[in-house]
Design an enzyme around this catalytic site. Structure first.
Site, PDB file in Angstrom:
ATOM      1  N   CYS A  67      -8.117   0.834  -1.096  1.00 13.67           N
ATOM      2  CA  CYS A  67      -7.611   0.298   0.174  1.00 13.67           C
ATOM      3  C   CYS A  67      -7.246  -1.158  -0.060  1.00 13.67           C
ATOM      4  CB  CYS A  67      -8.671   0.413   1.262  1.00 13.67           C
ATOM      5  SG  CYS A  67      -8.233  -0.437   2.801  1.00 13.67           S
ATOM      6  N   CYS A 108     -11.257 -10.260  20.673  1.00  7.99           N
ATOM      7  CA  CYS A 108     -10.388  -9.524  19.753  1.00  7.99           C
ATOM      8  C   CYS A 108      -9.317  -8.754  20.523  1.00  7.99           C
ATOM      9  CB  CYS A 108     -11.206  -8.566  18.889  1.00  7.99           C
ATOM     10  SG  CYS A 108     -12.126  -7.329  19.840  1.00  7.99           S
ATOM     11  N   CYS A 137       0.842  -1.193   0.000  1.00  7.04           N
ATOM     12  CA  CYS A 137       0.000   0.000   0.000  1.00  7.04           C
ATOM     13  C   CYS A 137       0.878   1.245   0.000  1.00  7.04           C
ATOM     14  CB  CYS A 137      -0.917   0.007   1.219  1.00  7.04           C
ATOM     15  SG  CYS A 137      -1.935   1.481   1.352  1.00  7.04           S
ATOM     16  N   CYS A 173      -2.819  -0.246   8.762  1.00  4.51           N
ATOM     17  CA  CYS A 173      -2.108  -1.526   8.634  1.00  4.51           C
ATOM     18  C   CYS A 173      -0.762  -1.401   9.336  1.00  4.51           C
ATOM     19  CB  CYS A 173      -1.927  -1.885   7.166  1.00  4.51           C
ATOM     20  SG  CYS A 173      -3.484  -2.090   6.282  1.00  4.51           S
TER      21      CYS A 173
END
Length: 405
Positions: free
Chosen positions: A88, A337, A5, A14
């Site tokens: 993206c 998470c 990216c 990221c």
């Protein structure tokens, strides 16, 4: 990595994109071992089937680009700006292409993007949902008011430009901070929702539904979680923080009864409709706080044989853990998470008579610092010794205290 990216450093969504995928997996697995390895056995991490384009939920904001029109990008909540990028890397080609089409359409219809610094403009954001199991897609346009000029003409132009788009919805969003959360006010075309297939079950997705963003990895995680809990068809199972009821619906075939609880009323509505679509009659959805519902079951003299819990990043409250322990499930599968708060809660479970058996890490979000962790806990014999975490050093206890709070 610029190859992954070109705006990765600016965007910072990221955080691990500078590492190879093998290095990312080691980093996440080691994180789970560091936090949970003193409490139970930690299995090798399960890689994601896809490492790019895996998100079935994409969110974009739009900004003016001089006379050239509009450009799309990723919103940065910390400084209320946007990192402009034509695509993206985590989102699908379909979502990125739709964002490009929307730039042209919004510009041609003179739709003004919202400026969070001045409070002016109408277009807050768009949300794109895709269903990997059915190929359906949904667009949600979040605006500062429900008034969208020339909406019928716009809808016609949108359908012509994106014939594969299943439905489009206008949502009103008056929040100055949360640009992606709007209340649906009108459906431009389609049914205003889509359906997906996950682990062989059909799920209804509305604009506000909570749904795991990595479809293929979620299937692997759910199969592992249901395998760990070992249902025999005779248990009453509790599904706490159930969201849209996905894991409870998938597990219902192997349970006598599922009691699912969620605080979000929109999620419960979707869950009930999904259960009806699948012809499942042995699941009950309750719109309530998980702690309050567990306490109510205790007061009724109920018990459960097993439980799934999948709380938000902040983890569970101590009062919920105590109420759940009083329901005496033999097995608990804790999906998280956030392994920091998960480790904190497992220590509390230990004081309530449960021992963690195994941790199964899953890479749900490649290239980001997030890791999903599935832990199986079993109820100890009431005559067994007081819980002591296995191989927990003073260093790891300090680590848990510092990182969990």
């Amino acid at each position: 990595m610029d190859e992954f990216c070109p705006v990765a450093k600016k965007c910072n969504s990221c955080q691990l994109s500078n590492l190879s995928y093998e290095e990312q997996l080691r980093h996440k697995e080691n994180r789970c071992r560091r936090l949970l390895g003193g409490l139970c056995r930690v299995e090798p991490i399960t890689p994601s089937p896809k490492t790019a384009g895996y998100r079935n939920k994409a969110q974009f904001v739009f900004r003016r680009n001089g006379r050239a029109g509009l450009v799309s990008g990723v919103y940065q909540s910390a400084n209320r700006t946007a990192v402009i990028t034509p695509s993206c890397a985590l989102c699908s080609d379909t979502a990125n292409q739709l964002a490009a089409v929307l730039c042209r359409l919004f510009h041609s219809f003179k739709i003004v993007p919202y400026d969070p610094h001045t409070g002016k403009g109408w277009l807050k954001s768009v949300l794109i949902r895709e269903a990997a199991g059915t190929g359906k897609s949904m667009l949600v346009i979040n605006g500062a008011s429900p008034i969208f000029p020339a909406k019928r003409t716009f809808a016609t132009a949108l359908q012509k430009a994106c014939p594969a788009l299943t439905t489009a919805v206008i949502a009103e969003n008056r929040s100055e901070q949360k640009l992606f959360v709007g209340k649906p006010t009108e459906t431009l075309f389609g049914e205003g929702h889509i359906t997906d297939v996950l682990c062989g079950k059909r799920f209804l997705l509305s604009p506000a539904s909570f749904y795991q963003v990595n479809h293929d990895q979620t299937e692997q995680l759910y199969r592992r979680a249901i395998g760990l809990i070992q249902l025999n068809g005779n248990e009453v199972v509790m599904d706490a923080y159930c969201g849209t009821g996905t894991i409870g619906i998938v597990a219902a075939d192997a349970a006598r009864e599922v009691l699912a609880v969620e605080l979000n009323p929109a999620a419960i509505r979707d869950a009930k409709r999904s259960a009806r679509m699948n012809g499942i009659q042995n699941i009950t959805f309750v719109n309530a706080d998980s702690r309050d519902y567990a306490k109510a079951l205790v007061e009724e003299g109920r018990t459960v044989g097993a439980a799934f819990i999948d709380p938000p990043r902040a983890g569970c409250t101590a009062s919920f853990l105590k109420a759940l322990a009083r329901l005496k499930p033999d097995r608990i599968v804790y999906i998280s998470c956030n392994p920091e708060t998960q480790a904190r809660d497992i220590l509390q479970f230990g004081r309530l008579g449960y021992r963690a058996q195994v941790c199964c890490p899953f890479d749900m979000f490649p290239h980001t610092d997030h890791v999903e962790s599935v832990v199986l806990l079993r109820r100890k014999n009431i005559n067994s010794e007081i819980f002591q975490p296995k191989e927990t050093t003073s260093e790891s206890v300090v680590l848990l205290s510092r990182e969990s709070i």
